[in-house]
Design a protein around this motif. Structure first.
Motif, mmCIF file in Angstrom:
data_model
loop_
_atom_site.group_PDB
_atom_site.id
_atom_site.type_symbol
_atom_site.label_atom_id
_atom_site.label_comp_id
_atom_site.label_asym_id
_atom_site.label_seq_id
_atom_site.Cartn_x
_atom_site.Cartn_y
_atom_site.Cartn_z
ATOM 1 N N LYS A 1 0.810 -1.216 0.000
ATOM 2 C CA LYS A 1 0.000 0.000 0.000
ATOM 3 C C LYS A 1 0.848 1.273 0.000
ATOM 4 C CE LYS A 1 -3.877 2.390 0.543
ATOM 5 N NZ LYS A 1 -4.623 2.301 1.806
ATOM 6 N N ASP B 1 -3.089 6.453 -5.672
ATOM 7 C CA ASP B 1 -4.530 6.614 -5.858
ATOM 8 C C ASP B 1 -4.769 6.924 -7.341
ATOM 9 O OD1 ASP B 1 -7.163 7.349 -5.962
ATOM 10 O OD2 ASP B 1 -6.972 9.071 -4.621
ATOM 11 N N SER C 1 -7.898 6.752 -8.761
ATOM 12 C CA SER C 1 -9.354 6.858 -8.892
ATOM 13 C C SER C 1 -9.778 7.724 -10.058
ATOM 14 C CB SER C 1 -9.946 7.430 -7.595
ATOM 15 O OG SER C 1 -9.596 6.642 -6.474
ATOM 16 N N LYS D 1 -9.941 -1.522 -4.490
ATOM 17 C CA LYS D 1 -10.073 -0.373 -3.600
ATOM 18 C C LYS D 1 -9.429 -0.646 -2.246
ATOM 19 C CE LYS D 1 -14.411 1.253 -5.654
ATOM 20 N NZ LYS D 1 -15.835 1.582 -5.418
ATOM 21 N N GLY D 2 -8.964 0.423 -1.625
ATOM 22 C CA GLY D 2 -8.438 0.341 -0.286
ATOM 23 C C GLY D 2 -9.540 0.546 0.733
ATOM 24 N N ASP D 3 -9.205 0.469 2.011
ATOM 25 C CA ASP D 3 -10.183 0.670 3.065
ATOM 26 C C ASP D 3 -10.781 2.069 3.035
ATOM 27 O OD1 ASP D 3 -9.699 -1.899 3.933
ATOM 28 O OD2 ASP D 3 -8.186 -1.296 5.414
ATOM 29 N N ASP D 4 -10.080 2.990 2.411
ATOM 30 C CA ASP D 4 -10.548 4.374 2.331
ATOM 31 C C ASP D 4 -11.482 4.612 1.149
ATOM 32 O OD1 ASP D 4 -8.755 4.137 0.264
ATOM 33 O OD2 ASP D 4 -7.328 5.630 1.016
ATOM 34 N N GLY D 5 -11.768 3.552 0.380
ATOM 35 C CA GLY D 5 -12.673 3.664 -0.748
ATOM 36 C C GLY D 5 -12.028 4.164 -2.027
ATOM 37 N N LYS D 6 -10.754 4.519 -1.972
ATOM 38 C CA LYS D 6 -10.047 4.995 -3.154
ATOM 39 C C LYS D 6 -9.562 3.803 -3.989
ATOM 40 C CE LYS D 6 -8.419 9.234 -0.906
ATOM 41 N NZ LYS D 6 -7.224 10.013 -0.455
ATOM 42 N N TYR E 1 -6.800 1.852 -6.026
ATOM 43 C CA TYR E 1 -5.345 1.764 -6.076
ATOM 44 C C TYR E 1 -4.854 0.783 -7.141
ATOM 45 C CZ TYR E 1 -5.258 4.402 -1.735
ATOM 46 O OH TYR E 1 -5.406 5.398 -0.795
#
Length: 449
Positions: free
Chosen positions: A107, A112, A114, A130-135, A137
């Motif tokens: 990570k 990002d 997106s 997607k990452g935990d932040d919703g973005k 990758y």
């Protein structure tokens, strides 16, 4: 991991597979600093695609003048190579991560993406990583399929023999029939002019991924399916004995004795198939380049097809091959701004440009979930087979669940135990004990329940 519905939707759109990149094209006049003309360095996961991607990189370089460096890690060495290369100031500008587990590991280097234009061009944005932040990758790098590849010309010769255990490939719908046919072919190999029913089981170091990842996937898939989950912190190994059935068949009905398998590479197995020495080999659609590129190749494209990997599971008559993706591309966020832009442009050319997409689809047989690929289709026989199975609504898809395996170390350890079993130094119970104990231990450490 992606649903059967999403995979089927890709098939309906006539989509096509991205394999790994390969080759190296350089331009000594190109820059790589923030003030220069940016360059691209892609670290490729699939060495078998190196030659094909060398040509693609050359064409892109000729069209744009951009410096393209594409390095292919040797079989099974991608993760340590990536770890070493990412630590360098001139490390890869584009690299691959394998699903959520891979993203968690890398990570800090993933950008990002997106807002990248190729994300907007996806036919199913839910397939992005997607990452935990919703973005976002990672962008899906491949929709591929694997199973048991067979040479229909050899099977037709067998079906014509007196006393054949089947008269058509349509009769091979489960493990029992596959074993009956393979055992009989092995007994009649001289009459058939082959060296074995199955190609050699490659278990030399870094050459065991067909078993510790792909064959394991089928046993894992059925257990996760029964549990109704996409991942689990506690596994029982419910279908590992089924995995043993097909693995044993590979070992016994083969060109070599089990004791010789630890000296065999994937290229050995694929050469045996290409030269018409065997009827079956487990691999994926990316193997076409290995078959087609073998000197003296005798197998005809029209004779190359897929069977599912049967292992004696109830209802497997309705199984398809394993279709999915674990390959996601990201851009190194440690790269210079110029190199990031050059890398973004290269990915956009491959995935979202009519010229790039056409080259990738026609020359490399890509199966990609992007709008530019909607009217394109693979020309190679295995790519066509993948699409056929994807479109077959009467069969269930065996998803690529191996991407939730605890780690690459887990899979490497499994490969070592499979090797020890093959040469008679371990029992299958020891293989099972490793699988269950190591899985549960690593998942617990990662907080997976």
């Amino acid at each position: 991991m992606h649903s059967v519905k999403k995979i089927a939707a890709l098939a309906a759109a006539g989509l096509v597979a991205i394999a790994g990149l390969g080759g190296c094209v350089s331009n000594s006049d190109s820059g790589g600093s923030d003030g220069g003309a940016g360059k691209v360095y892609y670290l490729n996961y699939k060495p078998e695609s190196d030659q094909a991607f060398q040509e693609l990189a050359k064409k892109y370089h000729e069209q744009t003048g951009v410096d393209i460096k594409i390095v292919s890690a040797t079989g099974g060495s991608y993760e340590p190579t990536l770890a070493n290369e990412l630590g360098r100031a001139d490390g890869p500008t584009i690299f691959r991560v394998d699903g959520p587990v891979g993203l968690a590991k890398w990570k800090q280097y993933a950008s990002d993406i997106s807002d990248a234009p190729f994300i907007e061009a996806m036919t199913d944005k839910d397939m992005a990583l997607k990452g935990d932040d919703g973005k976002i990758y990672g962008v899906p790098h491949a929709v591929e399929g694997f199973g048991i590849i067979y040479n229909d010309a050899i099977l037709q010769k067998y079906f014509a023999l007196p006393g054949a255990k089947a008269k058509s490939v349509d009769e091979i719908k489960n493990f029992d029939k596959l074993k009956e046919v393979a055992d009989d072919m092995q007994a009649k190999k001289d009459e058939l002019g082959i060296k074995g029913a199955f190609a050699a089981t490659s278990l030399s170091p870094n050459e065991d991924w067909r078993w510790q990842t792909h064959l394991m996937n089928w046993a894992l898939h059925y257990e996760l399916r029964d549990k109704g989950v996409s991942d689990t912190g506690q596994i029982e190994g419910t279908y590992l004995d089924n995995m043993k059935k097909i693995f044993d068949l590979y070992l016994t009905d083969s060109t070599v004795e089990p004791s010789q398998t630890t000296a065999k590479a994937v290229t050995d197995s694929m050469a045996e198939f290409a030269l018409g020495q065997v009827a079956f080999v487990q691999n994926g659609n990316w193997a076409w380049s290995q078959i087609d590129g073998v000197s003296g190749n005798t197998v005809k494209p029209e004779d190359i097809h897929f069977l599912p990997i049967y292992m004696g599971v109830k209802g497997e008559e309705k199984a398809g091959i394993s279709v999915g993706t674990e390959a996601y591309l990201t851009i190194n966020n440690k790269a210079s701004d110029a190199d990031k832009k050059a890398s973004m442009d290269f990915l956009n050319w491959m995935l979202n440009d009519p010229t790039g997409a056409k080259l990738c689809a026609e020359d490399l047989g890509f199966i990609a979930p992007f709008k530019e690929y909607a009217s394109l289709s693979p020309t190679d026989p295995l790519g066509k087979e993948v699409l056929k199975y994807m479109k077959d609504t009467d069969r269930y898809n065996v998803a690529w669940d191996f991407q939730v395996a605890p780690s690459m170390e887990f899979k490497n350890g499994l490969g070592q135990h499979l090797s020890q079993y093959a040469v008679g130094k371990e029992s299958w119970d020891q293989v099972k004990d490793y699988f269950v104990t190591q899985w549960n231990t690593e998942k617990a450490a990662a907080g997976v329940k």
